[in-house]
Design an enzyme around this catalytic site. Structure first.
Site, PDB file in Angstrom:
ATOM      1  N   SER A 126       0.846  -1.190   0.000  1.00 45.76           N
ATOM      2  CA  SER A 126       0.000   0.000   0.000  1.00 45.76           C
ATOM      3  C   SER A 126       0.879   1.238   0.000  1.00 45.76           C
ATOM      4  CB  SER A 126      -0.904   0.029   1.237  1.00 45.76           C
ATOM      5  OG  SER A 126      -1.647   1.232   1.308  1.00 45.76           O
ATOM      6  N   TYR A 139      -2.159  -0.343  10.434  1.00 48.11           N
ATOM      7  CA  TYR A 139      -2.241  -0.656   9.007  1.00 48.11           C
ATOM      8  C   TYR A 139      -1.010  -0.136   8.271  1.00 48.11           C
ATOM      9  CZ  TYR A 139      -4.124  -1.028   4.282  1.00 48.11           C
ATOM     10  OH  TYR A 139      -4.309  -1.334   2.953  1.00 48.11           O
TER      11      TYR A 139
END
Length: 245
Positions: A126, A139
């Site tokens: 990501s 995250y």
């Protein structure tokens, strides 16, 4: 097109979103596809399904024995918790790190020994592993782990296996909606976010799937150990909002 004809692939977390997009793109390109996730198979799934919690090493090992040899492994399964470090609980840590870090590690450890020569691992990282999204501490950290593990696998297991990561930006999935829900004014936040994308839209699962097809194919035979950002140009820009100029 049949760029993946004759190849056998496992895509984790293929129930919906990016994972489902990759499953459908791989099938369209001629691959035999298997996918997995927690719980029962979703309706309309166009391929074989295994009920699997990737954070459980024994379950992953058993699944690897049942599935057998692969040409392609896509580690897509992951979860998101919208909290800062001080707000995060031990349960949050176990959930996010278990799925996003341990899950990728478990699958790579179990499947690498039985991947065919010239196999390709595609990890879904990501942009959040490169630049921090607010209130997404675990995250963000988990995706940075995925990026580091990707490089290590490429170095340690080449030339038998190539390993790369895709770093999606803001993709139109449930995770994106959860992020906007944190904003004081979600509609204004959405409009501002779109203005920060030179392509003036959010990504779709098919945008990530297209990169995954290429990385899994023989066309990407000289690509390994790399992070491929697919974010509509968002992280290429300065912090200034182009919508006000």
């Amino acid at each position: 097109m049949t760029r993946l004809a004759g190849k056998r692939a496992l895509v984790t977390g293929g129930r919906q979103g990016i994972g489902r997009g990759i499953v459908e793109a791989f099938i369209a390109e001629g691959a035999e596809v298997i996918t997995c996730g927690r719980g029962a198979a979703p309706d309309g799934l166009p391929c074989a399904w295994h009920s699997l919690d990737v954070s459980d090493p024994l379950a992953v090992k058993a699944a690897a024995l049942a599935i057998g040899a692969l040409d392609i492994l896509v580690n897509n399964a992951g979860v998101q918790v919208e909290k800062t470090v001080t707000e995060s609980t031990d349960a949050d840590w176990d959930l996010v790190i278990g799925a996003n870090c341990k899950g990728v590690f478990n699958c790579c450890r179990a499947f690498i020994p039985q991947m065919n020569q010239g196999g390709s691992i595609v990890n879904i990282g990501s942009i959040s592993g490169q630049v921090a999204d607010p209130s997404m501490a675990l995250y963000n950290a988990s995706k940075a782990f995925v990026h580091g593990l990707t490089r290590s696998i490429a170095v340690d297991h080449g030339p038998a296996i190539r390993c790369n990561a895709i770093c999606p930006g803001w993709i139109n999935t449930g995770m994106l909606e959860a992020g906007f829900d944190l904003a004081t004014d979600p509609d204004a936040a959405r409009a501002d976010a779109i203005a920060r994308h030179p392509v003036r839209r959010f990504g779709q699962p098919r945008d990530i799937a297209a990169m995954a097809v290429w990385l899994a194919s023989d066309e990407a035979g000289f690509a390994s150990g790399q992070l491929f950002t697919v974010d509509g140009g968002m992280t290429a820009a300065s912090p200034l909002n182009p919508g006000v100029f």
